[in-house]
Each structure stands twice: as structure tokens, then as C-alpha cells.
Scaffold this motif. Structure first.
Motif, short mmCIF file in Angstrom:
data_model
loop_
_atom_site.label_atom_id
_atom_site.label_comp_id
_atom_site.label_asym_id
_atom_site.label_seq_id
_atom_site.Cartn_x
_atom_site.Cartn_y
_atom_site.Cartn_z
N MET A 275 0.84 -1.18 0.00
CA MET A 275 0.00 0.00 0.00
C MET A 275 0.88 1.24 0.00
SD MET A 275 -2.43 1.04 3.23
CE MET A 275 -1.31 1.60 4.47
N PRO A 276 0.55 2.24 -0.83
CA PRO A 276 1.35 3.48 -0.83
C PRO A 276 1.29 4.21 0.51
CG PRO A 276 0.00 3.31 -2.81
CD PRO A 276 -0.46 2.23 -1.88
N TYR A 277 2.21 5.12 0.68
CA TYR A 277 2.33 5.90 1.91
C TYR A 277 1.36 7.07 1.82
CZ TYR A 277 4.75 8.46 5.66
OH TYR A 277 5.06 9.12 6.82
N TYR A 278 0.33 7.07 2.67
CA TYR A 278 -0.76 8.05 2.56
C TYR A 278 -0.60 9.28 3.44
CZ TYR A 278 -3.56 4.53 0.14
OH TYR A 278 -4.03 3.61 -0.76
N ALA A 279 0.42 9.29 4.30
CA ALA A 279 0.52 10.40 5.25
C ALA A 279 0.60 11.75 4.56
CB ALA A 279 1.73 10.19 6.16
N GLY A 280 1.16 11.77 3.35
CA GLY A 280 1.30 13.02 2.62
C GLY A 280 -0.02 13.65 2.22
N LEU A 281 -1.10 12.88 2.27
CA LEU A 281 -2.41 13.46 1.95
C LEU A 281 -2.73 14.65 2.85
CD1 LEU A 281 -4.44 10.16 1.40
CD2 LEU A 281 -4.00 11.91 -0.35
N LYS A 282 -2.26 14.58 4.08
CA LYS A 282 -2.51 15.67 5.03
C LYS A 282 -1.84 16.97 4.60
CE LYS A 282 -2.72 12.52 9.01
NZ LYS A 282 -2.09 12.19 10.31
N GLN A 283 -0.80 16.85 3.76
CA GLN A 283 -0.04 18.04 3.36
C GLN A 283 -0.60 18.72 2.12
OE1 GLN A 283 2.27 18.78 5.58
NE2 GLN A 283 1.76 16.84 6.60
N ILE A 284 -1.62 18.14 1.50
CA ILE A 284 -2.25 18.80 0.35
C ILE A 284 -3.02 20.01 0.86
CG2 ILE A 284 -3.88 18.54 -1.55
CD1 ILE A 284 -3.24 15.58 -1.63
N LYS A 285 -2.57 21.20 0.46
CA LYS A 285 -3.11 22.43 1.04
C LYS A 285 -4.53 22.73 0.59
CE LYS A 285 1.49 24.50 1.55
NZ LYS A 285 2.37 25.63 1.19
N ASP A 286 -4.83 22.42 -0.65
CA ASP A 286 -6.16 22.70 -1.17
C ASP A 286 -7.12 21.63 -0.65
OD1 ASP A 286 -8.51 22.81 -2.80
OD2 ASP A 286 -7.39 23.88 -4.34
N ALA A 287 -8.03 22.03 0.24
CA ALA A 287 -8.94 21.08 0.88
C ALA A 287 -9.80 20.36 -0.15
CB ALA A 287 -9.82 21.81 1.89
N LYS A 288 -10.19 21.05 -1.20
CA LYS A 288 -11.03 20.44 -2.22
C LYS A 288 -10.28 19.32 -2.94
CE LYS A 288 -13.67 21.55 -6.40
NZ LYS A 288 -14.07 22.64 -7.34
N VAL A 289 -9.02 19.58 -3.28
CA VAL A 289 -8.21 18.57 -3.95
C VAL A 289 -7.95 17.41 -3.00
CG1 VAL A 289 -5.95 18.09 -4.99
CG2 VAL A 289 -7.13 20.24 -5.49
N ARG A 290 -7.68 17.70 -1.74
CA ARG A 290 -7.42 16.65 -0.76
C ARG A 290 -8.63 15.72 -0.63
NH1 ARG A 290 -5.96 19.68 3.00
NH2 ARG A 290 -7.91 19.87 4.17
N GLU A 291 -9.81 16.30 -0.48
CA GLU A 291 -11.02 15.47 -0.34
C GLU A 291 -11.31 14.69 -1.61
OE1 GLU A 291 -12.80 14.83 2.35
OE2 GLU A 291 -11.29 15.98 3.44
N ARG A 292 -11.09 15.32 -2.75
CA ARG A 292 -11.32 14.64 -4.03
C ARG A 292 -10.38 13.46 -4.19
NH1 ARG A 292 -10.62 18.76 -8.50
NH2 ARG A 292 -8.44 18.12 -8.40
N THR A 293 -9.13 13.63 -3.77
CA THR A 293 -8.14 12.56 -3.87
C THR A 293 -8.51 11.40 -2.95
OG1 THR A 293 -6.42 14.19 -4.37
CG2 THR A 293 -5.69 12.00 -3.68
#
Length: 346
Positions: free
Chosen positions: A1-19
Motif C-alpha cells: 500500500m502506498p504511503y498516505y501520510a502526505g495526503l494531510k499536506q495537500i493544502k487545497d482542501a477540495k483537492v485533498r477530499e477529491r483525492t
């Protein structure tokens, strides 16, 4: 499984939720469509042309794309990747997402206009797959009696040796010249024909399996061609050029849909030379259509702002520069031949 912790660092909340939403659709779909990876029993081999990876031609890929691509790649053990561009950042970022036990080997940049400044690469999980040391770019030889040197391929094929379980593999990946949008472009046919014949003729010299005695041939090896052949139809002479050289396309891949986005062209192929040793097809193979789960037509409005910087492209085309215009092709092999070997000794 890929390392997901970086998702928290996506600044654009819309992009983060979409991802996150996209990954939550993609993960169960992959689990349904593909066999589960095993520690020692099977090998999941894949080939994927990832479009302009990553030239920035229509904007560099962002976090969302990399998470989706890494999620897909994580479901395989060994992948041949075509159309890697001159920068190594894409492969290095994938390696960080996938984990330190993943590795890659890559060619230099192909020079010349028709080469498109591309590299070819192999990405593999070292917990399952060992690189044997063989890595070379293939140059077409001069035919006996020919007065001129052969026209070299637009992109040099990449040869590399691996071991997985009981099996030794020599893989040769290629991105054949496309040319004109017809089923049989003369240069495309010439490249496939010369390439297939050269690889088949020199199979013994391409083996990376152990050689236990001086002057003796190496142990048996499996020679597999895979990659983007730009074959339109399996009935075309471009496909015949592969089979007439002695290569076999596994039955499991004979009936799968095309590997382009519309699934009507058979650009990508996986074929092995005549026989396999300690490598047994399990009957499972296919292509995976990620567009049923991410960058869907239903999501077009979500990407309106991102597309503003590169107007003039339809959403259908624009998304291929985020993911690809090819779908990954894969096949599963059994690699544990222990029982058969013990039976042969009893």
C-alpha cells in the motif's frame, strides 16, 4: 500500500477530499479486478505507457495524479513503464510513495525527434523481485550481406534481467514508433519485425540466469517482450511480425479489451518466446480501466479550474495527461515450482 501520510499536506482542501474519495473508489475496484499479491507463490507482471511522464506538456501532474498512479502500480510486483521523460522526479516520487523496498532501473534519454526525449524503466518490489545485473539497450545488428547499416529504432528497447521465486526472467520492453494513424505504418512494421527477429535470434545471449560451469550454457531463462507496440488489431501484420518470430501471446491476453482508453486498439502486448520455465500462467490477466473510478466524466466540473491554464483540450483528452492514454496490461504467473521439482526427484 502506498504511503498516505502526505495526503494531510495537500493544502487545497477540495483537492485533498477529491483525492481521498478517488482512492476510496479505486482501491476496492483494484482488489476486485486483480488477484491479491502473494509473498512467494505468484508474480504479477505489468506494462504501462504513462503518457508524457512527466513532461509538463499540459501542466505537471499534481498530488492527486501521483496517488492514483502509485495505488495502481502497488498492486503489481514488476512493471515495465514507457514514456518516462527526461527528468527522474516521477520515478523518484513514486518510489517514495510506494516504500523504500521498491526500486527502479531506467535508460538514458533517447535523443532525436522521433524519440521524444523518452526513457524506459522497470519498477519492482525487491521483497519479491531481484534484479540480476543485466541491463542494456538493444541496437539492431547489420544483416549479413547488407551494404548499409540498419535504421535504428526511434527508441532503443530496454533489456533487463530479474529473478522471482524459481523463475529467471529477461524482459525486453519497447515503445515502437507510431507514425501515421493507420493500422500498418511502414516504419512501425519494420521496427516490430526487426526487433522481434533480433530478440528471438539472440535469446541465448540475453539470458541473465546463473552459469554454473565455464563454457556451459546458463540455466533456463524466460524471455518476455512487453510494452507499447502500437498494434491496432491482433489480426494485423504488425502482430504477425511478433508471432512469426516465435513469440506467443498468452491465451489469457488474447481476449482482453484493447489497452487504449477506448479499448479498441491493442497497442500494448506481453509475449514470451516459445516456452516458459518455472513460470506458469495462472489464467488471470487483463487491462485495468481506472477511468471508471477516477477522472470520470461525471467529475468533469470538478476540474474546470485546473483546466483553465491549458484551454482547448477536451476533458477526455486533458485527463490523459493526468493519468495516461493507455491502460495498464497485466498477467499473473506462478513462480513456486517446488512441488513439481520434488515430484521429479521422488
Amino acid at each position: 500500500m502506498p504511503y498516505y501520510a502526505g495526503l494531510k499536506q495537500i493544502k487545497d482542501a477540495k483537492v485533498r477530499e477529491r483525492t481521498i474519495d478517488g482512492l476510496q473508489r479505486l482501491r476496492p475496484a483494484l482488489s476486485t479486478a486483480l488477484p491479491a499479491r502473494t509473498a512467494t507463490d505468484t508474480l504479477l507482471l505489468a506494462t504501462w505507457n504513462i503518457r508524457e511522464f512527466d513532461s509538463g506538456k499540459y501542466g505537471y501532474r499534481g498530488d492527486e495524479c501521483y496517488y492514483y498512479i502509485a495505488e495502481i502500480l502497488s498492486r503489481f510486483d514488476l512493471i515495465a513503464i514507457q514514456e518516462v521523460r527526461d527528468g527522474l522526479y516521477p520515478l523518484q516520487r513514486l518510489q517514495r510513495l510506494l516504500g523504500s523496498w521498491w526500486d527502479f532501473i531506467v535508460t538514458d534519454v533517447t535523443l532525436g525527434t522521433s524519440g521524444n526525449s523518452e526513457r524506459m524503466a522497470y519498477l519492482f518490489d525487491r521483497r519479491k523481485v531481484n534484479f540480476t545485473g543485466l541491463a542494456a539497450e538493444l541496437v539492431l545488428p547489420k544483416d549479413n550481406g547488407a551494404k548499409t547499416e540498419p535504421v535504428q529504432m526511434a527508441r532503443s528497447p530496454y533489456v533487463a534481467g530479474f529473478r522471482a521465486g524459481w523463475a529467471y526472467l529477461t524482459l525486453v520492453t519497447v515503445h515502437i514508433y507510431y507514425g501515421t494513424g493507420v493500422a500498418v505504418d511502414p516504419r512501425r512494421l519494420a521496427e516490430i519485425t526487426a526487433f522481434s527477429k533480433t530478440v528471438a535470434k539472440n535469446a541465448g545471449k540475453l539470458s541473465s540466469a546463473p552459469q554454473y560451469e565455464p563454457g556451459q550454457p546458463p540455466t533456463l531463462d524466460n524471455l518476455i517482450m512487453l510494452g507499447d507496440f502500437n498494434i491496432f488489431n491482433r489480426k494485423d501484420v504488425t502482430m504477425e511480425a511478433i508471432t512469426s518470430a516465435g513469440f506467443l501471446v498468452p491465451d489469457e491476453l488474447q481476449g482482453v479489451p484493447g489497452s487504449n482508453v477506448d479499448k479498441n486498439k491493442h497497442y500494448d502486448q506481453i509475449a514470451y518466446l516459445k516456452r516458459l520455465t518455472h513460470l506458469k500462467p495462472t489464467g488471470k490477466a487483463g487491462v485495468f480501466d481506472y477511468y471508471e473510478h477516477v477522472y470520470r466524466f461525471a467529475d468533469e466540473a470538478e476540474y474546470a479550474k485546473e483546466r483553465e491554464s491549458k484551454p482547448g483540450r477536451s476533458f477526455k483528452d486533458w485527463r490523459t495527461y493526468r493519468m495516461s492514454d493507455h491502460l495498464p496490461m497485466w498477467i499473473e504467473f506462478g513462480i513456486d515450482d517446488g512441488d513439481a521439482y520434488l515430484d521429479s526427484l521422488s
